[in-house]
Structures are given as C-alpha cells and as structure tokens.
Design an enzyme around this catalytic site. Structure first.
Site, short mmCIF file in Angstrom:
data_model
loop_
_atom_site.label_atom_id
_atom_site.label_comp_id
_atom_site.label_asym_id
_atom_site.label_seq_id
_atom_site.Cartn_x
_atom_site.Cartn_y
_atom_site.Cartn_z
N HIS A 69 1.24 -1.44 -0.04
CA HIS A 69 -0.27 0.23 -0.25
C HIS A 69 0.79 1.18 0.27
O HIS A 69 0.56 1.81 -0.75
CB HIS A 69 -0.95 -0.13 1.11
CG HIS A 69 -1.64 1.04 1.53
ND1 HIS A 69 -2.76 1.74 0.99
CD2 HIS A 69 -1.22 2.09 2.33
CE1 HIS A 69 -2.66 3.36 1.24
NE2 HIS A 69 -2.68 3.19 2.13
N ASP A 98 6.77 22.50 -26.54
CA ASP A 98 6.78 20.71 -25.46
C ASP A 98 8.48 20.70 -24.36
O ASP A 98 8.71 21.58 -24.27
CB ASP A 98 7.00 19.37 -26.51
CG ASP A 98 7.05 18.63 -26.58
OD1 ASP A 98 7.08 17.28 -25.13
OD2 ASP A 98 6.50 17.95 -27.25
N TRP A 134 7.17 0.42 4.32
CA TRP A 134 7.79 1.10 2.78
C TRP A 134 8.94 1.67 3.61
O TRP A 134 9.65 1.71 2.48
CB TRP A 134 6.37 2.21 2.25
CG TRP A 134 6.60 3.33 3.18
CD1 TRP A 134 6.04 2.93 4.36
CD2 TRP A 134 6.93 4.23 2.92
NE1 TRP A 134 6.68 5.15 4.23
CE2 TRP A 134 7.37 5.88 3.67
CE3 TRP A 134 8.05 4.15 2.03
CZ2 TRP A 134 7.95 6.23 4.17
CZ3 TRP A 134 9.04 5.96 1.08
CH2 TRP A 134 8.29 7.06 2.48
N SER A 162 13.78 6.52 -13.39
CA SER A 162 12.36 7.18 -14.09
C SER A 162 12.04 8.71 -13.33
O SER A 162 11.85 9.56 -14.12
CB SER A 162 10.85 6.74 -14.22
OG SER A 162 9.95 7.09 -13.99
N SER A 163 11.72 8.57 -12.10
CA SER A 163 11.67 9.65 -11.24
C SER A 163 12.48 10.53 -11.95
O SER A 163 13.06 12.15 -11.84
CB SER A 163 11.90 9.67 -9.88
OG SER A 163 11.36 9.20 -9.45
N HIS A 246 12.97 11.87 3.96
CA HIS A 246 12.42 13.02 4.14
C HIS A 246 12.21 14.18 3.15
O HIS A 246 11.46 14.82 3.21
CB HIS A 246 12.78 14.01 5.26
CG HIS A 246 11.71 14.64 5.86
ND1 HIS A 246 10.94 14.36 7.01
CD2 HIS A 246 11.67 16.16 6.00
CE1 HIS A 246 9.93 15.24 7.04
NE2 HIS A 246 10.35 16.01 6.77
N GLU A 248 11.91 12.81 0.56
CA GLU A 248 10.58 12.50 -0.59
C GLU A 248 8.58 13.07 0.02
O GLU A 248 8.33 13.54 -1.27
CB GLU A 248 10.47 11.07 -0.13
CG GLU A 248 9.70 10.42 -1.00
CD GLU A 248 9.87 10.21 -2.15
OE1 GLU A 248 10.65 10.55 -2.67
OE2 GLU A 248 8.08 9.46 -2.72
N TYR A 250 8.26 15.84 0.89
CA TYR A 250 8.36 17.24 0.56
C TYR A 250 7.95 17.27 -1.42
O TYR A 250 7.68 18.48 -1.74
CB TYR A 250 9.02 17.92 0.58
CG TYR A 250 9.41 18.57 2.75
CD1 TYR A 250 8.23 18.91 3.12
CD2 TYR A 250 10.31 18.50 3.50
CE1 TYR A 250 8.01 19.23 4.27
CE2 TYR A 250 10.65 18.33 4.37
CZ TYR A 250 9.22 19.15 5.00
OH TYR A 250 9.08 19.21 6.28
N SER A 261 -1.85 27.29 -4.64
CA SER A 261 -1.24 28.68 -5.21
C SER A 261 -2.33 29.22 -6.59
O SER A 261 -1.92 31.00 -7.01
CB SER A 261 -0.31 29.11 -5.21
OG SER A 261 0.75 28.55 -4.69
N HIS A 295 14.47 12.82 12.56
CA HIS A 295 12.84 13.25 13.86
C HIS A 295 12.50 12.23 13.18
O HIS A 295 11.49 11.34 14.00
CB HIS A 295 12.93 14.31 13.52
CG HIS A 295 12.02 14.59 11.93
ND1 HIS A 295 11.73 15.72 11.33
CD2 HIS A 295 11.23 13.87 11.09
CE1 HIS A 295 11.07 15.89 10.18
NE2 HIS A 295 10.76 14.35 9.69
N HIS A 296 12.52 11.38 12.07
CA HIS A 296 11.78 9.93 12.14
C HIS A 296 12.33 8.52 13.09
O HIS A 296 11.59 7.40 13.18
CB HIS A 296 11.48 9.53 10.59
CG HIS A 296 11.05 10.69 10.33
ND1 HIS A 296 10.10 10.17 9.31
CD2 HIS A 296 11.43 11.36 9.24
CE1 HIS A 296 9.56 11.05 8.53
NE2 HIS A 296 10.62 12.15 8.40
N THR A 321 6.17 26.87 6.58
CA THR A 321 4.97 26.39 6.26
C THR A 321 4.10 27.20 6.31
O THR A 321 3.13 27.37 6.09
CB THR A 321 4.70 24.35 6.83
OG1 THR A 321 6.10 24.49 6.69
CG2 THR A 321 3.48 23.74 6.30
N LYS A 324 3.12 30.37 4.36
CA LYS A 324 2.25 29.52 3.04
C LYS A 324 1.00 29.53 3.50
O LYS A 324 0.26 29.91 2.53
CB LYS A 324 2.31 28.27 2.70
CG LYS A 324 3.94 28.43 2.44
CD LYS A 324 4.45 26.78 1.21
CE LYS A 324 5.14 26.94 0.26
NZ LYS A 324 4.61 27.65 -1.11
N ARG A 443 1.50 1.01 15.03
CA ARG A 443 1.09 0.75 13.27
C ARG A 443 1.62 -0.10 13.15
O ARG A 443 2.31 -1.03 13.51
CB ARG A 443 1.74 2.01 12.39
CG ARG A 443 2.99 2.37 12.73
CD ARG A 443 3.30 2.96 12.35
NE ARG A 443 3.56 3.51 10.81
CZ ARG A 443 4.34 3.73 9.96
NH1 ARG A 443 5.24 4.31 10.59
NH2 ARG A 443 4.51 3.91 8.76
#
Lengths: 517, 374
Positions: A69, A98, A134, A162-163, A246, A248, A250, A261, A295-296, A321, A324, A443
């Site tokens: 998932h 293009d 994951w 790809s990314s 991390h 990732e 963002y 926006s 922090h993870h 943040t 924004k 979890r």
C-alpha cells in the site's frame, strides 16, 4: 501558432509518443490505476482491522499489504500524478512547445509500468512479496526478507531512474524554454514548486538507489553494510533511508502547494498574496528538508545533541509552512469567492493539510514523540498530509484543468458529490486514528487490544466510503471526457496564465512560436 | 459477506455508544498521563503543544471561515486587489518563532532528563526476539523470556477474548516502585522497540546496539505495552507487561525466584523417570510449542510432529533442531529459551506422544553436554 499535425493513430501513438500532452495523460491514467490498486490494498488492511482478532488474512500477508500500500501510493500514485501534471502544464504555463527532452520523457514514463509489474508480481512469488513496511528497515528487509526482495530492489531502481529522468526534464524545460519575458519571478507557482521539487528528486533518488544497492549486496554478495554481526550497522540504513525519505515527503507536497496557489486566487478573484514569499518559503522548506531526517528516528538512541538538533530543525519547518498557509488564507480574505469543485478541494486541502501540519509540529517535540512514535497517531498525521494534501490537490488540479485538457466542462453536481463523499470518507477514516494512536495502538499490527475496537471499526467504515467514492471519480472523469459541455478557452473567469490563452481542448501542439508575456 | 459484517459492525457501534459512560477507556482519545515523573512531564508537553495547535487552528481557520462567509461572491461582488504587506508577513514569521522557542525550552529540559541514565538502582537487560522479550536482571543471575499468553483460539475467534487480549504475557517483568531502573535494550534478530505507555519509555531494540532508557515508577500496578517497531510476521503479538511492586514485595519475589532457580539446579542434577519426563514435557509443549505445532502435533504454522522424520529419527539430530532451530523458518533456536531439563522433557514427550511411540528419552545432563560440545 499553427497545428503542424495531429497525433498518430492507434496504439503506437501512445508507445512512441514524445508529445508532452500524451505523456502527461499516460502518467495521469497510470497513477490513477495505481491509486485504485493501492486503495484495494488499503481496504484489505482496513477490513482485517474492522474488529479485533484475525479474520481475513494471515499476519504475514497483512504485512505485505501495508508494505505494498505504501510503496504503490508513494511511488505509483502520488509521484507519477505530479509528473503527469508537470508534463501537461509546465510547457503550457511557460509558453514552451514541449518538454526539453521529449524522447527521454517517453522513456521515463514507459519504464514505470514495468517497474510496477515487477513489484506487484512479487505478491505471487514463493515466500510472498515485500513484508517489511514501505520504509524497509534492515535487517528485516535483508537477512530476514523473503526471496522476492531482490525484485523489489530492481523495481525501486527503475522507479528511481524514471523519477530522475523526469526531474532532469522538468529542470531543463523550465530553465531553457520559457517564452521571452517569462522571468523566473513571473513564473506561476506550480512551475516554481516543481522546479524546486525536481532538484530535490535529483538530490535524493540516487540516495535511495544507493541504499537499495547496499541491501542487494548484503543479501547476495556477502557484504555487511547493515548487519551488526559482520561489523555493519542497522541504524546506518535508517540514516541513509531517511536522508532520502524526508525530502521525499516534500517531493510529494511541494507541487500541491503550487496547485493551491493557482486555484485559490482564481476563485477568490484576487491575486495570490505574497508571491515572492511563497517562492522563498518553498525554497526554505526544501533546504530544511535535508537537515531533519533523524526526526523519524528519535527512538533509535541517537545522542542527546543530535536529538536536540533534529528537534529544533524540525520545529523550524513550521515557520515557512505557516507562511504558506497564512498567504492562502489572506488571498481569500476580502476576495469575491465562489466554490466550484476545484476550489472546494483546495480549501479542504488548506484546512486538512494544516491539521496534518499541526500534528507534525506535535511530533517534532522529541520527548512527546517517544509516546507518538510508531503509533496510529503517526499514521493519522501522514495520511492527513498526504490524502487531503497531495491527493486532494491532484483532484483539485484535475477538476481545474480537465476542461482545458478534454475540451469539456465537468458537471459541477457530480464534482461536488465526489468532493463531499471524499471529504467525509477521509475524515471518518483518519481522524479517529489520532485517538487510537494516543491511546497506545502501535501501527502495522494486524490485530489489536480490545480498547481500540470501536474507533477502528469507524475508520474501516470511512475507508470503504472513501474508497468507493474514487470509483465515482473515475465515472465523473470519463463522463466529462465523453459528453461534457463544450469548454471555452478561458475556462474559469478569474484564471490567469498562458494555458488559458489556448483553446480548449488544448491543441496537440501549443506555442510552436513563443507567446509574448 | 462483508456487507453483513459491516451492518453487524454498525450495530455494534450504536450499542457501544450507549455503554460510553460505563467504559471510558474504550473510547480513550488521549495519551495516558502515566505513572512516572517523566511520563507526566511528557504528558504536560503533549497538552501544551496540543493547545498551541488548537489556538493556531482557531485563528487560521477563523479567518478562513470568516472570509468564506463574508467574502463570498453573493455577498461581495468586487474583490480587493492587495497582494503584499511586509509588516503582516514579518509578524506572521516572528510569532511562530516565538511560540516554537516557548515550546523548545521545556522540551529540551525533559529530553535531558530522559537521557540521564546515570545512577540506576537496578539494571535490566531487555532483548527483543522474534517475537518475545527476554529480561535479564543484571547481577542477579536471573533471566527469563516473556511470551504472549493469549491463546490462538481467542485470536482466531474460536473462544471469547479476555480482558487483556493481546496485552498479557506468561511471565511479566517485575520491578520495584520508587527505584531508578535502567534498561539496557538490544535485539537478537531484527529491530524491535520496547514501549510501555504508562512509563513513557520507548526505545528501539537494535541488534549490535545497547540502547539505554530508564524509569522510576511511582505507583504499584500492572502496566502493559507492545513492541513498537515492525519486526516481522508476529509483530502484533509480542506484548510487554511490567508488574511494579512495593520494594518489599519485590524482594520477596526476587527471593522466590532464587529459590526456584535453586530447585531447578537441583532438579537438573537428578535423573528422571520416563513418566516424569513425559508429564513435564507435556507442560512445556503446551506452553511453548502448541501455537505452531497444534494440540495433537498435527502442525499448523510449523510442521507436523506426529509421524515426522525428525521426531521419529535420530535423537541427537532432533535435539540439534530444538537447540539451534531451522534457519529461515519459523522454527526458532530454543537452546536459550528452555532450560536443559525442559528441553530434555519436551524432546522425550514429542518422540513418544502423537503416536510417534519412540519410547526413548534424554536427561538434562545430556542436553547440557550437547550444548557444551557446540
């Protein structure tokens, strides 16, 4: 500006295309398919958690579901959807004909289905698919992993390639192909946020590739990067993973900021408040994202000085943040607001993303994180950031630009029905997770103690509402494309930007000669 | 099928709402305050940051909803055109910074306290295994494993779930109140995390690391927690139970344990009859083996024992398998988890029970010698 030729006919059109609009559409359809697949995995999880006890699946398979998932949603649904939007919109927003590297564009899309076919096929292999979450922490994902982990590693490599190619293309396009007069500080924020996202991708996807390669070596070639018994370090894995992980996070939210926006000023009929500060805030968030990874890992036992550093740095993210969010709210203030479907999704995005951001601020407080870490409170937090954050912004974008893409207006009643079903469903699903998390439910468990039963049941009901309303979304989109009302060039009266100067649907080739800005 | 479940579920929700007053814990929505000074401090931090967040939410969403009602098109035809205000932007950058500093100060103090593991009265080594915990009282020659006690029947719904479903163990960690206990936490296989919410202790158990954490429990009681790091198939089934006692009771418990150990040492030296080994072995089987191998040795998660080539084959190969496990399968190495006597007993039992009828046996000393020779 003339139309040279239309698309080729048949399947080869899609296989060989180098057209940014075709490739954008393929990315979007692919990501939607992955969204439904990842959703099915989520519903297996929620069905098992409907009540205490083991009812439907084996705990080992449950772990495969949580893993798949996460992987499918992150790498298959959210990221390709944003790349699809970038493909469709960036050239039209900056007045380019293009993407800068059209053949690579084709390649970066077409390797994705193979990556996911490889990854999903592991579910049918001996020993099952990846079952280590994951985040695939070693040594659970190396020494103790099922044999299929090798295929998972190759799939991640392909997705990463790809990314990276997609990101290179975005940067090359934005830096080289802007129409005359389109200075950097005149670019729409969606373009800005994607430019910054692309740099993040180029910086961290190789790190992900590195960490899975180290796993591959540990598993097959006798190295001990992450094996304590061989002189390696399981915590090293986490440092490297989260140095990717991390930023990732963002990567999955910055383009969403760009979408909000664009949409909020249109329906507030008022220019975006604080354009320059939006750009600087996005850049600040991106830079900060490189110095908060641990922090993870507040509970792994990093030294006090490290713990404090990462706590302070993480808290600091709240500042840009906040800027924004305040900007969006101030944009709405003293506007003349209407509530079409894209606006509803954008407003829900601001509110619910802010809730996810606030619980993120709570998680930043390291001592409190000892109680939150690896509980459903964290699950609630990141789903609030990702579902009404990333996913809602993608919905908003689709409703906003679909008339431009397809040449047909979306039926507002259908769109709003989809909005309200999703909004209600997601809150029923994820809000109670805050409660069970604080009450102590870890979890990634297939079964739980009795005091968590009631809220879990509610979450499951909400998940099925949310899940089935996405099938409804498919219906809305297909109906719009097939027989929606014919759309004008200026789809929304308050919308600004070059994409609204071309007719709807946008011709196969746009801006073959650059527009004047 | 699912629909039926869903409706019975909705029924259960309505029914349980009425029981809300009686059972507040079922609808617990907040973190526990816990039973230590640190856990209370953390709870305080949690509530402080929570109320700050509520305050920020009220202001931000307040302005937002005000705009949505007062500045919607049907009320306000013309929109304003302003799009910058330097002062405003400075204010809303500075205020959050101030709030963050206000929060960071007490958080730092608490964190320093949590990290101060010096001067402990008792040291306990906590080791995570797939999927159980081992506790060693350092300097006491006392160690034991702590396994999930909830039965498979409860988990699969064949019998009523008990009050502490999934949060009960065969042998809890026993500690005294009022003394500083230091946990030295590591793991034998993959990463686990030792978490007891009431103590506000959560620390990862990582192979190759000795992580430290500490607690001083103020009130006697039984505190329950769970493994908090995904550690494989049965991650959800390795609970933690801490039984905090008054120091005097703790000393008595410790004395009992020493006594038990002495008795066991004596027993180990004795020679048991075949029947005695069978009886003891049956008990061990019920405790340690039945979850995977079934009540009649018919197998399940594990292989069948009834008629198996191992249980009816060479006795030393059988012992080797029990002591060292089978790599890459759910069959663990039980060499450390069972004492030599229990090992000999369960080996004897499984070779003769379930129709295996081998009739041979080993004594504790045989197991001891086998392990020593490894």
């Amino acid at each position: 500006m003339g139309e040279h030729h239309g698309p080729a006919k048949g399947l080869t059109r899609w296989l060989y295309t180098t057209n940014h609009k075709d490739i954008g559409s393929m990315y979007l359809w692919f990501s939607f398919a992955m969204f439904l697949l990842g959703g099915v995995f989520a519903l297996v999880i929620r069905a098992e958690l409907f009540e205490p006890g083991l009812q439907l699946v084996d705990p080992g398979f449950f772990n495969q579901m949580t893993t798949m998932h996460g992987l499918v949603m992150v790498f298959g649904a959210v990221m390709p959807a944003f790349v699809g939007l970038a493909n469709w919109l960036i050239p039209m927003m900056i007045g380019a004909p293009d993407m800068a590297l059209p053949r690579m564009n084709n390649w970066s899309f077409w390797i994705l289905p193979f990556a996911f076919a490889l990854m999903v096929s592991t579910l049918f292999m001996d020993g099952g698919g990846p079952n280590f979450g994951w985040t695939f922490y070693a040594p659970l994902s190396t020494e103790y992993a099922p044999p299929s982990v090798t295929f998972f590693i190759f799939a991640v490599h392909i997705m990463g390639a790809s990314s990276i190619m997609g990101a290179i293309n975005v940067i090359a396009t934005i830096l080289n192909m802007r129409a005359p007069g389109m200075t950097l500080m005149k670019m729409p924020l969606f373009v800005w946020t994607w430019l910054i996202t692309a740099y993040l991708l180029i910086a961290v996807m190789p790190v992900l590739a590195g960490v899975v390669t180290m796993m591959l070596f540990d598993i097959h070639f006798g190295t001990s990067f992450f094996d304590a018994a061989g002189g390696g370090d399981p915590v090293l894995f986490q440092h490297v993973f989260w140095f990717f992980g991390h930023p990732e996070v963002y990567i999955m939210i910055l383009p969403a900021f760009g979408i909000a926006s664009a949409i909020i000023p249109t329906f507030a009929r008022k220019p975006l408040f604080g354009y320059a500060s939006m750009v600087y805030a996005t850049a600040s968030i991106a830079i900060l994202s490189f110095i908060v990874w641990a922090h993870h890992m507040f509970t792994v036992g990093i030294p006090l000085a490290g713990e404090l550093f990462f706590m302070y740095a993480t808290m600091l993210i709240a500042v840009p943040t906040g800027v924004k969010v305040f900007n969006w709210v101030t944009t709405m203030f003293r506007g003349s607001i209407t509530f079409e479907t894209p606006m509803l999704f954008s407003i829900a995005f601001v509110i619910l993303f802010t809730i996810g951001g606030l619980s993120g601020l709570m998680l930043a407080i390291a001592p409190a994180d000892f109680q939150y870490h690896d509980t459903y409170f964290v699950v609630a937090h990141f789903h609030y950031v990702l579902v009404p954050g990333a996913i809602f912004s993608i919905f908003a974008a689709v409703y906003y630009w679909l008339p431009k893409w397809s040449g047909h207006y979306v039926n507002e009643t259908l769109g709003k029905t989809h909005f309200w079903l999703s909004f209600v469903g997601l809150n029923i699903t994820f809000f109670p997770m805050h409660f069970v998390g604080l009450a102590g439910m870890p979890r990634r468990i297939p079964d739980y103690a009795l005091q968590f039963a009631d809220f879990n049941m509610i979450s499951t009901v909400g998940a099925f509402i949310f899940g089935f309303s996405q099938v409804f979304f498919l219906f809305v989109v297909v109906k719009t494309i097939r027989d929606g009302k014919k759309a004008d060039a200026q789809v929304w009266e308050g919308a600004e930007g070059l994409e609204w100067t071309v007719e709807s649907p946008a011709p196969y080739h746009t801006f073959s000669t650059p527009p004047k800005v | 099928m699912f629909k039926k479940r869903l409706f019975s579920g909705l029924g259960a929700i309505t029914a349980s709402s009425t029981a809300l007053a009686e059972d507040a814990q079922r609808w617990g929505v907040n973190m526990t305050e816990g039973v230590t000074d640190v856990s209370r401090e953390i709870y305080g931090l949690h509530m402080d940051i929570f109320w700050w967040c509520v305050g920020i939410g009220v202001v931000v969403f307040g302005v937002m909803f005000y705009s949505m009602f007062k500045h919607r098109r049907s009320v306000r035809k013309e929109s304003a055109t302003f799009h910058e205000n330097t002062l405003l932007e400075i204010i809303w950058t500075v205020i959050p910074v101030i709030i963050l500093v206000i929060m960071a100060i007490p958080a730092t103090t608490t964190l320093e306290r949590i990290y101060d593991t010096a001067d402990a009265d008792i040291d306990i080594q906590v080791t995570g295994y797939q999927w159980k915990w081992r506790y060693e009282y350092m300097g006491e020659d006392l160690s034991f494993f702590s396994n999930l006690r909830t039965s498979q029947d409860e988990i699969t719904g064949r019998s009523q779930k008990g009050e502490h479903y999934l949060l009960e163990v065969d042998e809890p960690l026993v500690v005294p109140t009022g003394q500083k206990i230091r946990f030295i936490i590591n793991a034998a296989d993959v990463i686990h995390a030792w978490w007891v919410p009431a103590l506000a202790v959560k620390k990862d158990a990582i192979p190759g690391y000795n992580n430290e954490a500490w607690t001083t429990i103020n009130e006697p009681g039984i505190y329950r927690g769970q493994c908090a790091e995904l550690c494989g198939r049965d991650h959800g089934f390795m609970p933690i139970v801490v039984h905090a006692m008054e120091p005097a009771d703790y000393e008595r418990w410790l004395a009992d344990k020493r006594e038990e150990a002495a008795v066991l040492r004596e027993l180990m030296a004795q020679t048991f009859t075949f029947e005695e080994l069978m009886t003891r072995g049956e008990g061990v089987y019920q405790r340690m083996c039945v979850a995977c191998h079934g009540a009649n040795g018919e197998g399940g998660v594990g292989k069948a024992i009834a008629g198996s080539p191992v249980a009816t084959g060479d006795i030393n190969a059988h012992l080797d398998l029990l002591v060292n496990g089978v790599n890459g399968t759910a069959m663990q190495a039980f060499g450390e988890q069972l004492n030599d006597l229990d090992m000999a007993a369960v080996l004897t039992y499984t070779r003769t029970a379930f129709g295996n009828n081998m009739g041979d046996s080993l004594q504790a000393v045989d197991v001891y010698q086998f392990k020593a020779a490894q």
